[in-house]
Design a protein around this motif. Structure first.
Motif, PDB file in Angstrom:
ATOM      1  N   GLN A   1       0.828  -1.221   0.000  1.00  0.00           N
ATOM      2  CA  GLN A   1       0.000   0.000   0.000  1.00  0.00           C
ATOM      3  C   GLN A   1       0.857   1.264   0.000  1.00  0.00           C
ATOM      4  OE1 GLN A   1      -2.485  -1.076   3.361  1.00  0.00           O
ATOM      5  NE2 GLN A   1      -4.258  -1.358   2.007  1.00  0.00           N
ATOM      6  N   ALA A   2       2.003   1.179   0.670  1.00  0.00           N
ATOM      7  CA  ALA A   2       2.851   2.376   0.764  1.00  0.00           C
ATOM      8  C   ALA A   2       3.603   2.645  -0.529  1.00  0.00           C
ATOM      9  CB  ALA A   2       3.847   2.217   1.909  1.00  0.00           C
ATOM     10  N   THR A   3       4.032   1.569  -1.211  1.00  0.00           N
ATOM     11  CA  THR A   3       4.958   1.768  -2.343  1.00  0.00           C
ATOM     12  C   THR A   3       4.398   1.304  -3.680  1.00  0.00           C
ATOM     13  OG1 THR A   3       5.873  -0.438  -2.017  1.00  0.00           O
ATOM     14  CG2 THR A   3       6.961   1.382  -0.833  1.00  0.00           C
ATOM     15  N   GLY A   4       3.345   0.495  -3.636  1.00  0.00           N
ATOM     16  CA  GLY A   4       2.843  -0.085  -4.886  1.00  0.00           C
ATOM     17  C   GLY A   4       3.707  -1.250  -5.356  1.00  0.00           C
ATOM     18  N   ARG A   5       4.776  -1.556  -4.623  1.00  0.00           N
ATOM     19  CA  ARG A   5       5.641  -2.668  -5.042  1.00  0.00           C
ATOM     20  C   ARG A   5       5.046  -3.983  -4.532  1.00  0.00           C
ATOM     21  NH1 ARG A   5       9.785   1.181  -4.422  1.00  0.00           N
ATOM     22  NH2 ARG A   5      10.777   0.454  -2.509  1.00  0.00           N
ATOM     23  N   ARG A   6       4.948  -4.956  -5.445  1.00  0.00           N
ATOM     24  CA  ARG A   6       4.176  -6.157  -5.168  1.00  0.00           C
ATOM     25  C   ARG A   6       5.013  -7.368  -4.750  1.00  0.00           C
ATOM     26  NH1 ARG A   6       0.246  -9.211  -5.575  1.00  0.00           N
ATOM     27  NH2 ARG A   6      -1.865  -8.354  -5.432  1.00  0.00           N
ATOM     28  N   ARG A   7       6.320  -7.242  -4.846  1.00  0.00           N
ATOM     29  CA  ARG A   7       7.148  -8.447  -4.665  1.00  0.00           C
ATOM     30  C   ARG A   7       6.912  -9.113  -3.305  1.00  0.00           C
ATOM     31  NH1 ARG A   7      11.032 -11.730  -6.140  1.00  0.00           N
ATOM     32  NH2 ARG A   7      12.943 -12.044  -4.927  1.00  0.00           N
ATOM     33  N   PHE A   8       6.963  -8.324  -2.245  1.00  0.00           N
ATOM     34  CA  PHE A   8       6.792  -8.899  -0.902  1.00  0.00           C
ATOM     35  C   PHE A   8       5.397  -9.519  -0.779  1.00  0.00           C
ATOM     36  CE2 PHE A   8       6.803  -7.711   3.937  1.00  0.00           C
ATOM     37  CZ  PHE A   8       7.058  -9.028   4.265  1.00  0.00           C
ATOM     38  N   LEU A   9       4.404  -8.746  -1.182  1.00  0.00           N
ATOM     39  CA  LEU A   9       3.034  -9.257  -1.072  1.00  0.00           C
ATOM     40  C   LEU A   9       2.891 -10.545  -1.877  1.00  0.00           C
ATOM     41  CD1 LEU A   9       0.214  -8.838   0.062  1.00  0.00           C
ATOM     42  CD2 LEU A   9      -0.338  -7.474  -1.959  1.00  0.00           C
ATOM     43  N   GLY A  10       3.504 -10.571  -3.046  1.00  0.00           N
ATOM     44  CA  GLY A  10       3.397 -11.745  -3.916  1.00  0.00           C
ATOM     45  C   GLY A  10       3.958 -12.983  -3.229  1.00  0.00           C
ATOM     46  N   LEU A  11       5.112 -12.811  -2.594  1.00  0.00           N
ATOM     47  CA  LEU A  11       5.674 -14.028  -2.000  1.00  0.00           C
ATOM     48  C   LEU A  11       4.907 -14.453  -0.750  1.00  0.00           C
ATOM     49  CD1 LEU A  11       8.140 -13.624   0.426  1.00  0.00           C
ATOM     50  CD2 LEU A  11       9.175 -12.507  -1.519  1.00  0.00           C
ATOM     51  N   ILE A  12       4.339 -13.489  -0.039  1.00  0.00           N
ATOM     52  CA  ILE A  12       3.541 -13.882   1.135  1.00  0.00           C
ATOM     53  C   ILE A  12       2.199 -14.480   0.679  1.00  0.00           C
ATOM     54  CG2 ILE A  12       2.468 -13.107   3.300  1.00  0.00           C
ATOM     55  CD1 ILE A  12       5.516 -13.119   3.389  1.00  0.00           C
ATOM     56  N   GLU A  13       1.675 -13.996  -0.424  1.00  0.00           N
ATOM     57  CA  GLU A  13       0.436 -14.619  -0.932  1.00  0.00           C
ATOM     58  C   GLU A  13       0.702 -16.078  -1.315  1.00  0.00           C
ATOM     59  OE1 GLU A  13      -0.750 -11.353  -3.737  1.00  0.00           O
ATOM     60  OE2 GLU A  13      -2.739 -11.877  -2.967  1.00  0.00           O
ATOM     61  N   ARG A  14       1.895 -16.326  -1.822  1.00  0.00           N
ATOM     62  CA  ARG A  14       2.247 -17.715  -2.151  1.00  0.00           C
ATOM     63  C   ARG A  14       2.283 -18.552  -0.866  1.00  0.00           C
ATOM     64  NH1 ARG A  14       6.305 -20.703  -4.385  1.00  0.00           N
ATOM     65  NH2 ARG A  14       8.070 -19.367  -3.865  1.00  0.00           N
ATOM     66  N   TYR A  15       2.789 -17.939   0.193  1.00  0.00           N
ATOM     67  CA  TYR A  15       2.800 -18.635   1.491  1.00  0.00           C
ATOM     68  C   TYR A  15       1.350 -18.863   1.963  1.00  0.00           C
ATOM     69  CZ  TYR A  15       4.298 -19.498   6.389  1.00  0.00           C
ATOM     70  OH  TYR A  15       4.526 -20.042   7.624  1.00  0.00           O
ATOM     71  N   VAL A  16       0.511 -17.865   1.781  1.00  0.00           N
ATOM     72  CA  VAL A  16      -0.897 -18.012   2.179  1.00  0.00           C
ATOM     73  C   VAL A  16      -1.553 -19.135   1.368  1.00  0.00           C
ATOM     74  CG1 VAL A  16      -3.149 -16.860   2.213  1.00  0.00           C
ATOM     75  CG2 VAL A  16      -1.123 -15.623   3.000  1.00  0.00           C
ATOM     76  N   ASP A  17      -1.211 -19.223   0.084  1.00  0.00           N
ATOM     77  CA  ASP A  17      -1.749 -20.335  -0.726  1.00  0.00           C
ATOM     78  C   ASP A  17      -1.337 -21.672  -0.113  1.00  0.00           C
ATOM     79  OD1 ASP A  17      -2.886 -18.614  -2.545  1.00  0.00           O
ATOM     80  OD2 ASP A  17      -1.188 -18.685  -3.946  1.00  0.00           O
ATOM     81  N   HIS A  18      -0.069 -21.725   0.287  1.00  0.00           N
ATOM     82  CA  HIS A  18       0.431 -22.962   0.890  1.00  0.00           C
ATOM     83  C   HIS A  18      -0.337 -23.270   2.193  1.00  0.00           C
ATOM     84  CE1 HIS A  18       3.174 -26.015   2.386  1.00  0.00           C
ATOM     85  NE2 HIS A  18       3.223 -25.345   3.528  1.00  0.00           N
ATOM     86  N   ILE A  19      -0.584 -22.229   2.972  1.00  0.00           N
ATOM     87  CA  ILE A  19      -1.319 -22.426   4.238  1.00  0.00           C
ATOM     88  C   ILE A  19      -2.743 -22.912   3.926  1.00  0.00           C
ATOM     89  CG2 ILE A  19      -2.267 -21.200   6.254  1.00  0.00           C
ATOM     90  CD1 ILE A  19       0.298 -19.424   6.156  1.00  0.00           C
ATOM     91  N   ALA A  20      -3.330 -22.337   2.873  1.00  0.00           N
ATOM     92  CA  ALA A  20      -4.700 -22.727   2.521  1.00  0.00           C
ATOM     93  C   ALA A  20      -4.759 -24.171   2.014  1.00  0.00           C
ATOM     94  CB  ALA A  20      -5.247 -21.770   1.462  1.00  0.00           C
TER      95      ALA A  20
END
Ligand code: FUB
Ligand code: ZN
Length: 636
Positions: free
Chosen positions: A153-172
């Motif tokens: 939200q602060a920077t518009g940069r998606r890399r961090f969010l992308g890798l954590i979403e991948r982790y969330v997929d794994h958790i799901a």
């Protein structure tokens, strides 16, 4: 969906008032940079290098075999979250570089299947997801996720969010109702509210469903944590506190009717429950939240908004058990109460929630950070013999980044909007650009709150438009008055559940003047609160006051008394903390000289006149070690 109100993002609200500007500047310029150095200096950043041989533990295991080092990922996530909120206020290439370096380390650490927990990856990769009860895996994931959302939200940069979403997929994939999935949930709640934030950001319904799964699974029988302990070949009783009440898994959540156990876990869970109630239209969850809310605010909350009297479970004990000197009242718990109160407020606009939010914000939470911005309280007693001091860091630094992320985003608690309502919850000097349905409304609020209740609000809708402006009239504000464009309005007639509604066609330059009389007043505790029998606390506006030794040379703090007939007066003191309001009263000091060797005697102690000076509780212990009391013995 039951949700009517949405909080306005802190990024839409600029804080201009002196009070919050000072706190915010301190957090931006001192707290966040110094926290980075602490994370570095304590080896926490190094723990991201999971491919190097793991060094010896920095935090030795305790008698139960537990080390707080296991949740270092959460400290990193929370720092990134706080730092990202700071970036909204002021972009800073240095901080962005520090975050990007952390993100690259996390990317290098992440397992091919998306799993990302540095403790397990470095030290016991074979044991992933085998001890949800104690080992904070899902809690860590939640904090990384909140950090990633804030950074995006602060920077518009998606890399961090992308890798954590991948982790969330794994958790799901790992957790869920399926035959090959684990039917577990976190031992320390947190990921639930983070997943809901992710749902709000992306609209991806799977995230909401996963949060709901964790909440709904909690407390079911057979008990997951017992099954898990047996699978680890541990006795079912090997649990530190031997009781699922500790982590609120003793019953399914809808059946829970008492606020119990570890305070931060409880607050994070109720935050998620209130959000789920709003997003899913779940009446059962809403009802449970309401019952729990009443329970905590009517019997288990300190006057400062602090929660959890006991250090044994870092949490709740019994009704009215609110000792002062030994109060645990963890900073994180007050911060988390603010999260929950905000969710309740947007579920059902009721000033009771905002009143508690405000009390916890200005007192229990704010006390957690020093005036200088780089020392902290973990526990927040309401009385001290002077030995309680803020510390620069802690083996369990959870509170440090909870208070910084709160202050860096505090503007997000001021306003909510619905399709045709603009709601003002807090005052303090802001310029906001808000969406009310399809309208854009600029609102500027000018005040010297919390020192004064004289508030001026100017509205600037882009074009004349009808909507309701709802102004919070705090529970403490008796005799409030208001004018709209210079004309007095009948406030009492228009207040519903603590909010005064003005519905009209608003035009550029329309102006409201609100006066919330700030009167210094005495508070008495329920007679069942043993610790406060015969004692009185002082409040003015949202601030709770205390006696500190440094302001009261007339006698030792525990010997000071406040006569019931003494008038209380407020005094502006520009010489203290760059301008505060203190409270003054004629007091008495108990004489001890004539007691000589007596420990007990028939004659009541003598008292002498003295004057008493009270300062806001959140400021205590900023002038060296200092005895302090919030609840002072009353005379007469
Ligand atoms: O366990 C993680 C955090 O550390 C908790 O929320 C705090 O109470 C402290 O124990
Ligand atoms: Zn904490």
């Amino acid at each position: 969906m039951m949700r009517k109100y949405f909080p306005a993002s802190f990024s839409a609200v600029r804080l201009d008032g002196a009070f919050w500007r000072e706190r915010l500047e301190t957090v931006l310029s001192r707290t966040i940079p110094s926290q980075y150095l602490q994370l570095e200096g304590h080896g926490i950043l190094d723990s991201l290098n999971v491919h190097q041989p793991a060094p010896p533990l920095r935090i030795p295991r305790n008698a139960h075999g537990f080390t707080t080092q296991i949740f270092w990922d959460s400290d990193i996530g929370k720092w990134i979250e706080a730092a990202s909120y700071a970036l909204h206020h002021r972009r800073d290439a240095g901080i962005e570089r520090q975050i990007d370096e952390i993100v690259e380390k996390l990317a290098a650490a992440q397992a091919p299947d998306g799993y990302l927990n540095c403790w397990y990856l470095a030290r016991e990769p074979q044991n992933r997801w085998t001890n949800l009860r104690d080992n904070h895996e899902l809690y860590n994931a939640g904090h990384l996720l909140e950090g990633a959302i804030a950074y995006f939200q602060a920077t518009g940069r998606r890399r961090f969010l992308g890798l954590i979403e991948r982790y969330v997929d794994h958790i799901a994939e790992t957790f869920g109702p399926g035959e090959n999935q684990k039917h577990g949930y976190p031992g320390h709640q947190e990921i639930e509210l983070a997943l809901i934030k992710l749902y709000h950001l992306t609209g991806d319904r799977r995230r909401l469903d996963l949060a709901a799964y964790f909440i709904n699974e909690r407390g079911k029988q057979p008990h997951y944590f017992t099954q898990e302990a047996l699978a680890r070949q541990e006795s079912r009783d090997a649990f530190v506190l031997r009781n699922p009440v500790y982590n609120q898994s003793h019953k399914p959540v809808r059946e829970q009717d008492k606020v119990v156990g570890h305070a931060v876990r409880a607050m994070y869970m109720y935050t998620a429950m209130a959000d789920l109630a709003a997003d899913l239209g779940d009446e059962g969850l809403k009802r449970a939240c309401e019952v729990l809310w009443r329970g905590v605010t009517e019997t288990r909350m300190y006057v400062t908004g602090g929660l959890g009297p006991s250090s044994k479970n870092e949490g709740f004990t019994t009704d009215y058990d609110l000792p002062n000197e030994t109060a645990y009242a963890e900073t994180c718990a007050a911060v988390a109460l603010i999260f929950w109160a905000q969710r309740m407020l947007n579920l059902d606009l009721d000033g009771r929630y905002a009143d508690a939010l405000e009390v916890a914000l200005y007192n229990g939470a704010l006390a957690g950070l020093s005036r200088d911005g780089d020392t902290y309280f973990y526990d927040n007693p309401l009385e001290s013999d002077g030995s309680h001091q803020r510390w620069p860091w802690h083996p369990c630094p959870c509170c440090t980044m909870n208070v910084s992320r709160l202050i860096a985003s505090v503007a997000g608690y001021f306003y909510s909007t619905s399709e045709d309502e603009l709601v003002v919850h807090l005052y303090g000097g802001t310029d906001a650009t808000l969406k009310v349905g399809s309208r854009t409304v600029r609102l500027s609020e000018r005040s010297d709150y919390p020192w004064s209740g004289a508030i001026g609000i100017t509205l600037e809708p882009t074009e004349p438009s009808e909507f309701a402006l709802k102004l919070r009239i705090p529970g403490w504000a008796k005799g409030a008055t208001a004018k709209v464009n210079g004309e007095s309005v009948d406030l009492d007639a228009g207040i519903t559940k603590g909010y005064f509604e003005i519905r009209r066609v608003w035009r550029k330059g329309d102006r409201i003047e609100l006066d919330l009389p700030m009167v210094a007043e005495r508070l008495f505790a329920h007679p069942n609160v043993r610790a406060d029998v015969g004692r009185v606390a002082l409040r003015r506006g949202p601030l709770v006051y205390c006696l500190e030794q440094v302001d009261n040379p007339g006698g030792k703090v525990p010997l000071l008394r406040l006569p019931s007939e003494s008038d209380l007066s407020a005094e502006r003191r520009d010489d203290l903390f760059s301008g505060i309001v203190t409270l003054k009263a004629a007091g008495r000091v108990v004489e001890t000289d004539d007691w000589q060797h007596d420990l007990y005697r028939r004659i009541r102690p003598k008292t002498m006149p003295t004057s008493l000076v009270f300062v806001p509780y959140y400021l205590w212990n900023n002038r060296g070690s200092n005895p302090m009391q919030v609840w002072i013995a009353e005379l007469g």
